[in-house]
Design a protein around this motif. Structure first.
Motif, PDB file in Angstrom:
ATOM      1  N   PHE A  86      43.819 -15.879  22.695  1.00 43.54           N
ATOM      2  CA  PHE A  86      44.005 -16.704  21.440  1.00 43.54           C
ATOM      3  C   PHE A  86      45.158 -16.458  20.703  1.00 43.54           C
ATOM      4  CE2 PHE A  86      43.142 -18.641  17.312  1.00 43.54           C
ATOM      5  CZ  PHE A  86      44.282 -19.569  17.184  1.00 43.54           C
ATOM      6  N   GLU A  87      44.912 -14.599  20.320  1.00 46.28           N
ATOM      7  CA  GLU A  87      45.510 -13.695  19.350  1.00 46.28           C
ATOM      8  C   GLU A  87      47.174 -13.894  20.077  1.00 46.28           C
ATOM      9  OE1 GLU A  87      45.158  -9.524  19.416  1.00 46.28           O
ATOM     10  OE2 GLU A  87      44.658  -9.642  17.651  1.00 46.28           O
ATOM     11  N   ALA A  88      46.809 -13.344  21.394  1.00 43.36           N
ATOM     12  CA  ALA A  88      48.314 -12.384  22.123  1.00 43.36           C
ATOM     13  C   ALA A  88      48.776 -14.399  21.965  1.00 43.36           C
ATOM     14  CB  ALA A  88      47.679 -13.226  22.991  1.00 43.36           C
ATOM     15  N   LEU A 136      32.681 -11.270  14.354  1.00 43.50           N
ATOM     16  CA  LEU A 136      32.783 -12.729  14.390  1.00 43.50           C
ATOM     17  C   LEU A 136      31.968 -13.551  13.381  1.00 43.50           C
ATOM     18  CD1 LEU A 136      34.970 -14.903  16.269  1.00 43.50           C
ATOM     19  CD2 LEU A 136      31.973 -15.399  17.897  1.00 43.50           C
ATOM     20  N   PRO A 137      32.567 -14.012  12.214  1.00 48.50           N
ATOM     21  CA  PRO A 137      31.590 -14.933  11.284  1.00 48.50           C
ATOM     22  C   PRO A 137      31.109 -15.760  11.374  1.00 48.50           C
ATOM     23  CG  PRO A 137      33.755 -15.303  11.136  1.00 48.50           C
ATOM     24  CD  PRO A 137      34.063 -14.159  12.891  1.00 48.50           C
ATOM     25  N   GLU A 138      29.746 -15.621  10.980  1.00 47.57           N
ATOM     26  CA  GLU A 138      28.805 -17.268  10.638  1.00 47.57           C
ATOM     27  C   GLU A 138      29.108 -17.832  10.526  1.00 47.57           C
ATOM     28  OE1 GLU A 138      24.998 -16.717  11.002  1.00 47.57           O
ATOM     29  OE2 GLU A 138      24.750 -14.723  11.362  1.00 47.57           O
ATOM     30  N   ARG A 139      29.969 -18.910  10.748  1.00 48.17           N
ATOM     31  CA  ARG A 139      30.737 -20.102  10.360  1.00 48.17           C
ATOM     32  C   ARG A 139      29.075 -21.560  10.740  1.00 48.17           C
ATOM     33  NH1 ARG A 139      34.096 -17.764   6.410  1.00 48.17           N
ATOM     34  NH2 ARG A 139      35.001 -16.530   7.508  1.00 48.17           N
ATOM     35  N   ALA A 147      39.175 -18.890  23.604  1.00 50.93           N
ATOM     36  CA  ALA A 147      39.055 -20.157  22.437  1.00 50.93           C
ATOM     37  C   ALA A 147      38.808 -19.995  21.327  1.00 50.93           C
ATOM     38  CB  ALA A 147      38.845 -21.328  23.042  1.00 50.93           C
ATOM     39  N   ALA A 148      36.591 -19.141  21.393  1.00 50.33           N
ATOM     40  CA  ALA A 148      36.134 -19.444  20.216  1.00 50.33           C
ATOM     41  C   ALA A 148      36.726 -18.876  19.162  1.00 50.33           C
ATOM     42  CB  ALA A 148      35.078 -18.798  20.583  1.00 50.33           C
ATOM     43  N   HIS A 149      38.060 -17.125  19.052  1.00 51.36           N
ATOM     44  CA  HIS A 149      38.101 -16.726  18.542  1.00 51.36           C
ATOM     45  C   HIS A 149      38.628 -18.035  17.285  1.00 51.36           C
ATOM     46  CE1 HIS A 149      36.779 -13.042  20.302  1.00 51.36           C
ATOM     47  NE2 HIS A 149      37.129 -13.580  20.986  1.00 51.36           N
ATOM     48  N   ALA A 150      39.014 -18.939  18.206  1.00 48.44           N
ATOM     49  CA  ALA A 150      40.426 -19.666  17.089  1.00 48.44           C
ATOM     50  C   ALA A 150      39.384 -20.769  16.157  1.00 48.44           C
ATOM     51  CB  ALA A 150      41.281 -20.947  17.766  1.00 48.44           C
ATOM     52  N   LEU A 151      37.964 -20.972  16.241  1.00 48.38           N
ATOM     53  CA  LEU A 151      37.428 -21.261  15.187  1.00 48.38           C
ATOM     54  C   LEU A 151      37.630 -20.490  13.857  1.00 48.38           C
ATOM     55  CD1 LEU A 151      34.508 -22.400  17.273  1.00 48.38           C
ATOM     56  CD2 LEU A 151      36.930 -23.176  17.663  1.00 48.38           C
ATOM     57  N   PRO A 152      37.858 -19.615  13.161  1.00 49.33           N
ATOM     58  CA  PRO A 152      37.351 -19.315  11.902  1.00 49.33           C
ATOM     59  C   PRO A 152      38.600 -19.470  11.492  1.00 49.33           C
ATOM     60  CG  PRO A 152      36.532 -17.368  13.490  1.00 49.33           C
ATOM     61  CD  PRO A 152      36.445 -18.617  14.335  1.00 49.33           C
ATOM     62  N   LEU A 153      40.092 -19.544  12.660  1.00 47.82           N
ATOM     63  CA  LEU A 153      40.803 -19.930  11.640  1.00 47.82           C
ATOM     64  C   LEU A 153      40.499 -21.362  11.190  1.00 47.82           C
ATOM     65  CD1 LEU A 153      43.219 -19.728  10.641  1.00 47.82           C
ATOM     66  CD2 LEU A 153      44.530 -19.642  12.993  1.00 47.82           C
ATOM     67  N   PHE A 154      40.134 -22.658  12.393  1.00 50.53           N
ATOM     68  CA  PHE A 154      40.850 -24.261  11.764  1.00 50.53           C
ATOM     69  C   PHE A 154      39.636 -23.755  10.842  1.00 50.53           C
ATOM     70  CE2 PHE A 154      41.326 -25.658  16.196  1.00 50.53           C
ATOM     71  CZ  PHE A 154      41.909 -24.930  16.799  1.00 50.53           C
ATOM     72  N   GLU A 155      38.303 -23.422  10.526  1.00 50.52           N
ATOM     73  CA  GLU A 155      37.796 -23.354   9.784  1.00 50.52           C
ATOM     74  C   GLU A 155      38.484 -23.101   8.438  1.00 50.52           C
ATOM     75  OE1 GLU A 155      33.578 -22.042   9.541  1.00 50.52           O
ATOM     76  OE2 GLU A 155      33.022 -24.147   9.775  1.00 50.52           O
ATOM     77  N   ALA A 156      39.154 -22.608   8.690  1.00 46.12           N
ATOM     78  CA  ALA A 156      39.630 -21.988   6.955  1.00 46.12           C
ATOM     79  C   ALA A 156      41.141 -23.113   6.766  1.00 46.12           C
ATOM     80  CB  ALA A 156      40.678 -20.741   7.482  1.00 46.12           C
ATOM     81  N   ILE A 157      41.655 -23.506   7.968  1.00 47.62           N
ATOM     82  CA  ILE A 157      42.950 -24.488   7.746  1.00 47.62           C
ATOM     83  C   ILE A 157      42.081 -26.037   7.315  1.00 47.62           C
ATOM     84  CG2 ILE A 157      44.355 -25.815   8.679  1.00 47.62           C
ATOM     85  CD1 ILE A 157      45.071 -23.438  10.443  1.00 47.62           C
ATOM     86  N   ARG A 158      40.225 -26.211   7.757  1.00 47.29           N
ATOM     87  CA  ARG A 158      40.654 -27.613   7.575  1.00 47.29           C
ATOM     88  C   ARG A 158      39.439 -27.537   5.992  1.00 47.29           C
ATOM     89  NH1 ARG A 158      39.559 -30.808  11.566  1.00 47.29           N
ATOM     90  NH2 ARG A 158      37.958 -31.768  10.627  1.00 47.29           N
ATOM     91  N   SER A 159      39.068 -26.213   5.361  1.00 48.67           N
ATOM     92  CA  SER A 159      38.823 -26.133   4.315  1.00 48.67           C
ATOM     93  C   SER A 159      39.407 -25.876   3.120  1.00 48.67           C
ATOM     94  CB  SER A 159      37.477 -25.202   3.942  1.00 48.67           C
ATOM     95  OG  SER A 159      38.103 -23.912   4.421  1.00 48.67           O
ATOM     96  N   GLY A 160      41.292 -25.409   3.590  1.00 48.47           N
ATOM     97  CA  GLY A 160      42.229 -25.303   2.760  1.00 48.47           C
ATOM     98  C   GLY A 160      42.005 -23.935   1.778  1.00 48.47           C
ATOM     99  N   GLU A 212      42.578 -20.724   1.009  1.00 50.72           N
ATOM    100  CA  GLU A 212      43.340 -19.342   1.421  1.00 50.72           C
ATOM    101  C   GLU A 212      43.413 -17.711   2.196  1.00 50.72           C
ATOM    102  OE1 GLU A 212      47.449 -20.158  -1.825  1.00 50.72           O
ATOM    103  OE2 GLU A 212      45.502 -20.481  -2.744  1.00 50.72           O
ATOM    104  N   GLY A 213      43.665 -17.104   1.905  1.00 52.95           N
ATOM    105  CA  GLY A 213      44.233 -15.297   1.677  1.00 52.95           C
ATOM    106  C   GLY A 213      44.348 -15.328   3.786  1.00 52.95           C
ATOM    107  N   THR A 214      43.690 -14.217   4.176  1.00 52.51           N
ATOM    108  CA  THR A 214      43.607 -13.316   5.890  1.00 52.51           C
ATOM    109  C   THR A 214      42.657 -13.955   6.257  1.00 52.51           C
ATOM    110  OG1 THR A 214      44.390 -11.153   4.890  1.00 52.51           O
ATOM    111  CG2 THR A 214      43.782 -11.497   6.211  1.00 52.51           C
ATOM    112  N   VAL A 215      43.098 -14.366   6.991  1.00 59.18           N
ATOM    113  CA  VAL A 215      41.743 -14.810   8.381  1.00 59.18           C
ATOM    114  C   VAL A 215      42.737 -14.112   9.843  1.00 59.18           C
ATOM    115  CG1 VAL A 215      41.277 -16.399   9.955  1.00 59.18           C
ATOM    116  CG2 VAL A 215      41.718 -17.297   7.415  1.00 59.18           C
ATOM    117  N   ALA A 216      41.163 -13.382  10.794  1.00 60.70           N
ATOM    118  CA  ALA A 216      41.719 -12.677  11.500  1.00 60.70           C
ATOM    119  C   ALA A 216      42.310 -13.945  12.954  1.00 60.70           C
ATOM    120  CB  ALA A 216      40.797 -12.219  12.119  1.00 60.70           C
ATOM    121  N   LEU A 217      42.358 -13.197  14.089  1.00 61.97           N
ATOM    122  CA  LEU A 217      42.940 -14.301  15.167  1.00 61.97           C
ATOM    123  C   LEU A 217      42.259 -13.829  16.184  1.00 61.97           C
ATOM    124  CD1 LEU A 217      46.935 -14.322  14.942  1.00 61.97           C
ATOM    125  CD2 LEU A 217      45.350 -16.107  14.562  1.00 61.97           C
ATOM    126  N   ALA A 218      41.743 -12.331  16.259  1.00 60.80           N
ATOM    127  CA  ALA A 218      40.666 -11.987  17.100  1.00 60.80           C
ATOM    128  C   ALA A 218      39.904 -10.450  16.406  1.00 60.80           C
ATOM    129  CB  ALA A 218      41.437 -10.309  18.392  1.00 60.80           C
TER     130      ALA A 218
END
Lengths: 266, 411
Positions: free
Chosen positions: A137-139, A213-216, A231-244, A246-252
C-alpha cells in the motif's frame, strides 16, 4: 510538492460490499465475489477474484471521488498478485498435459487487473502494477503521489491481496500456517480538490522508527487473516481521513523507516 | 551500470558480444545447471555456467532469479557505495522490474509436491518459503539487506515493460523530493511457466528469433539482469555521468491483453511522451532500440509507430536476437545497451533481420555501424495488458552540447 487531495476511498472484501458497509458493521456473508462493473464480463472470463477485487476497489473509489474512469491514472499494488491463477497453471504443467490455456496465461501476469481495467474503460493514460510485500500500500501511495505531483490530474491506488491457495498456503515464514484473507482498498489522489475533498496531503515524510499497527475501531471487523493482508495497512489512514484528523499518518507498519503523510484540513 | 545474461556473466563480456554480433541464444539441452525438460523445440537465452548460491545469511532468499540478480548487483556495488556515502541510505530508492519473480523456486517446490502425491498428501519442500522466494518484492528486500539501502523500495511487474517503467518511477520520486538517487533495474529468470505459456499462445519460435524479418516466427525467451544507478544531476554528477536519462514516456493501449493495438497507437504515444519529457524532437534521435520481439504482430505495429514518430530514416535495431526476450528484464537490458551505444557510437547489427519484411518500413540495420554520432537513443518496451514505455537516453557529450534538457537523471 504541490498540494494534493484525497478525493475518494473504497473497500471491498468477502462479506463487505463497500466501505460504508464495512464501517457500519453490515457484514453480509452472501458477498463472495467482486462485481468489477468497470470491466465488461466477457473480458473477465478466466480472471481471478483478485483481478475483480482490484477493479471493484478502483471503481468504487473513482465513483466516490466523482472522477472520470476513462482518464484516471491507475496504480494496482499487491504482494502476491495473481497467485491463484499461477497455481492453476502450475497444476497443468506438473500434473496435467502441460498445455496452458492462453487466456489463463494472459491473466497470470501481475498487471492483469491493470490491463483489463484500461481495456474495459478505454483508458489510455498511465497504469502500473507494483509489489512491495507488506509495504505494497505504501509503495502504491508513493507512486500515485509522485505521479500526480508530476503531471496533475487524478490517480487511483487499488491495493489488494486474496487468500493464498493450496499447496502454497502453508509455506510462508518457515512453514508456519498463516491464513491470509482477501481484502482490497482504493484511494483517489487528485491535484484538483473538487467540491468535496476528504483530506489535504501537505507533505510526505519518512519516519525514523517503525510503528506498530495501531489498534483502531476498524480492528474489531478484521480477522487475523485480514491483518496479514497488505491492504490492511491503509486502514489507519482511512480512519484518520474519515474522522477529519490532522497530523502524521504512517503508510506502513511494523516496517523500518516507513513513509507517512502529513494531513491537513481542507 | 551492469548486465548479466546469455551473452556473458559480466557487463564487459556482454557488451563485447554485442559489439561483435554474437548471440547468446542456444538450445536448452546445451545449458548447464538448468533443467527445463521442454516437450517442444525452442532456443533460450540462459546465463552460462553455474550460478553461485547466496551467502549463508541470505539463504532464505536463494533462487535462480536472486543469484542472477546478485551477480549483476556486485558490479554496481562500488558505484552504489559511493552514492550511499554521498546521498545517504534513505535517499536512494530500490526500484526493480520483474515478471517472473522467484517462480523458478516455486516451480521446483510445486514439482516436489506433485511428485509426492499432490493433493493426496504431497509435500512442499521444507526449505521453500513463499515470502522470501516467490514474492516479487523478495528481490527488493534482498537488495536492501545486502546494500543497507532504506529508501523507497518496490517492484514494478507489468510483464515485459516492468524494468523500463522503473526508470520513470525514479524520476518522479526525485521530482517529489523523496530521493536523490535510485538503483533501477530488471531481473528475470528462465522457468517452465513462461516457456509453456508463450508456446500456448502460439508465439514461441522453434528456432532463433528473427526480429523484423519477413520469415520471423515468434520469440525466444531469455533471462538476465541489468542495473543502473540514476543520480540527481548536479555539478559533481555532471562530471561523472556515463549517460543521461532525459525522459520516459508511458502509455496504455487499452486494446487487448496480449496483442498490440494494430496501428501502434500506444507505442506511438509512449515514444511521443518520451520525446516531450526529454525536451527533444525526433531530429535529435540517432538510434531506436525496438521492443522488436519477432512476433508478426508486434514488429509491424511497432514499425508503424516508429515511422510515425521518427520517420523512416532513424536507425532501428532489436537486440532480442542476442538475448532473447528477457520479459521483465528486457527494459533494463535495453537501457544499458542504449547507454553503451550513445557512449561508444557503436550500433550493433539487428541480428536476424534479413530477409527484410516489406511491411516494416523503417531503417532496420542488418549490418552494424561504428561511424557517426548516436547522441540520443530511444528504447521501447511493450507488454501484456497494453503497457508501453519508452526511455530517452543521451550521451554526456550530447547533453553538454545541448544545455536545455529535461528533468532527467544521470546513470
Amino acid at each position: 510538492m504541490r498540494p494534493l487531495y484525497v478525493t475518494g476511498l473504497s473497500l471491498w472484501a468477502p462479506g463487505w460490499a463497500s466501505l460504508d458497509a464495512f464501517v457500519s458493521g453490515a457484514h453480509d456473508a452472501s458477498v463472495e465475489d467482486a462485481p468489477c462493473t468497470w470491466v465488461p464480463s466477457r473480458l473477465l472470463r478466466g480472471s481471478s477474484r483478485l483481478t475483480r477485487m482490484f477493479g471493484e476497489a478502483a471503481a468504487q473509489a473513482v465513483t466516490a471521488a466523482g472522477r472520470d474512469p476513462k482518464t484516471v491514472a491507475t496504480i494496482y499494488t499487491s504482494s502476491y498478485g495473481e497467485i491463484e491463477t499461477m497455481v492453476l497453471l502450475l497444476d497443468v504443467i506438473f500434473r496435467g498435459d502441460g498445455q496452458l490455456s492462453p487466456m489463463r496465461f494472459k491473466n497470470s501476469v501481475h498487471n492483469a487487473g491493470s490491463g483489463l481495467g484500461s481495456i474495459g474503460q478505454g483508458n489510455t493514460s498511465f497504469s502500473t502494477a507494483l509489489a512491495a510485500g507488506a509495504r505494497s500500500f505504501e509503495a502504491g501511495m508513493l507512486e500515485a503521489i509522485a505521479l500526480v505531483n508530476e503531471r496533475g490530474g487524478d490517480a487511483v491506488v487499488s491495493c489488494a491481496d486474496d487468500a493464498i491457495p493450496a499447496p502454497l498456503s502453508h509455506v510462508e515464514n518457515g512453514g508456519r500456517l498463516e491464513r491470509r484473507d482477501g481484502l482490497s482498498v482504493g484511494l483517489v489522489i487528485s491535484a484538483d480538490p473538487g467540491s468535496t475533498p476528504l483530506a489535504r496531503i501537505a507533505k510526505v515524510t519518512q519516519l525514523e522508527q517503525a510503528m506498530p499497527l495501531p489498534e483502531r475501531a476498524f480492528d474489531r471487523l478484521l480477522s487475523p487473516g485480514h491483518h496479514l493482508n497488505p491492504a490492511a495497512h491503509a486502514l489507519p489512514l482511512f480512519e484518520a481521513i474519515r474522522s477529519g484528523r490532522e497530523g502524521t499518518v504512517a503508510l506502513a507498519f511494523d516496517a523500518a523507516a516507513p513513509y507517512a503523510l502529513e494531513l491537513t484540513r481542507v | 551500470m551492469s548486465l548479466v545474461g546469455s551473452m556473458g556473466r559480466t557487463t564487459v563480456e556482454t557488451l563485447a558480444a554485442l559489439d561483435e554480433g554474437r548471440t547468446g541464444l542456444r538450445a536448452p539441452a546445451e545449458l548447464d545447471g538448468l533443467t527445463l525438460s521442454l516437450p517442444f523445440p525452442t532456443v533460450v537465452g540462459a546465463v552460462p555456467g553455474a550460478l553461485s548460491p547466496l551467502s549463508e545469511g541470505d539463504h532464505a532468499y536463494d533462487t535462480r532469479l536472486a543469484r542472477i540478480g546478485m551477480m549483476a548487483l556486485a558490479e554496481v556495488r562500488p558505484t552504489l557505495d559511493r552514492a550511499i556515502a554521498r546521498w545517504g541510505k534513505r535517499r536512494i530508492a530500490v526500484l526493480i522490474g520483474t515478471s517472473t519473480g522467484g517462480l523458478d523456486a516455486t516451480e521446483d517446490a510445486f514439482r516436489s509436491w506433485a511428485e509426492t502425491g499432490g493433493p493426496d498428501g504431497g509435500r512442499v519442500p521444507s526449505g521453500y518459503d513463499l515470502r522470501t522466494q516467490h514474492d516479487f518484492n523478495a528481490l527488493g528486500e534482498l537488495i536492501r539487506r545486502v546494500t543497507g539501502l532504506e529508501g523507497p523500495t518496490h517492484v514494478v511487474s507489468t510483464a515485459c515493460s516492468s524494468s523500463g517503467k522503473v526508470h520513470a518511477s525514479a524520476l518522479r520520486l526525485m521530482q517529489l523530493g523523496l530521493i536523490d538517487a535510485a538503483l533501477v533495474g530488471g531481473i528475470d529468470s528462465l522457468c517452465k511457466m513462461t516457456l509453456h505459456g508463450f508456446r500456448g499462445l502460439g508465439i514461441l519460435s522453434d528456432t532463433h528469433c528473427k526480429p523484423f524479418a519477413r520469415d520471423r516466427a515468434g520469440i525466444n525467451i531469455g533471462e538476465g539482469a541489468g542495473f543502473m544507478l540514476l543520480e540527481r544531476e548536479d555539478a559533481r554528477t555532471h562530471a561523472e555521468a556515463l549517460a543521461y536519462l532525459l525522459g520516459v514516456g508511458e502509455s496504455s493501449d487499452a486494446y487487448n491483453m496480449s496483442s498490440p493495438e494494430p496501428s501502434g497507437r500506444g507505442a506511438k504515444e509512449a515514444m511521443q511522451r518520451a520525446l516531450e519529457a526529454g525536451g527533444i524532437t525526433a531530429a535529435d534521435v540517432g538510434l531506436l532500440i525496438a521492443h522488436g520481439t519477432a512476433t508478426p504482430q508486434n514488429d509491424v505495429a511497432e514499425s508503424m509507430a516508429i515511422e510515425s514518430v521518427l520517420g523512416p530514416r532513424v536507425p532501428v535495431i532489436s537486440t532480442k536476437g542476442y538475448t532473447g526476450h528477457q520479459l521483465g528484464a528486457a527494459g533494463a537490458t535495453s537501457a544499458v545497451f542504449a547507454a553503451h551505444a550513445v557512449r561508444t557510437n557503436k550500433i550493433p547489427r539487428s541480428l536476424g533481420a534479413e530477409p527484410n519484411d516489406p511491411a516494416v518500413r523503417v531503417n532496420v540495420l542488418a549490418e552494424g555501424r561504428s561511424e557517426g554520432t548516436v547522441g540520443v537513443a530511444l528504447c521501447n518496451a511493450f507488454a501484456f495488458g497494453g503497457s508501453n514505455v519508452c526511455l530517452a537516453i543521451a550521451s554526456p557529450d550530447w547533453v553538454r552540447a545541448h544545455a536545455e534538457v529535461g528533468d532527467g537523471g544521470r546513470a
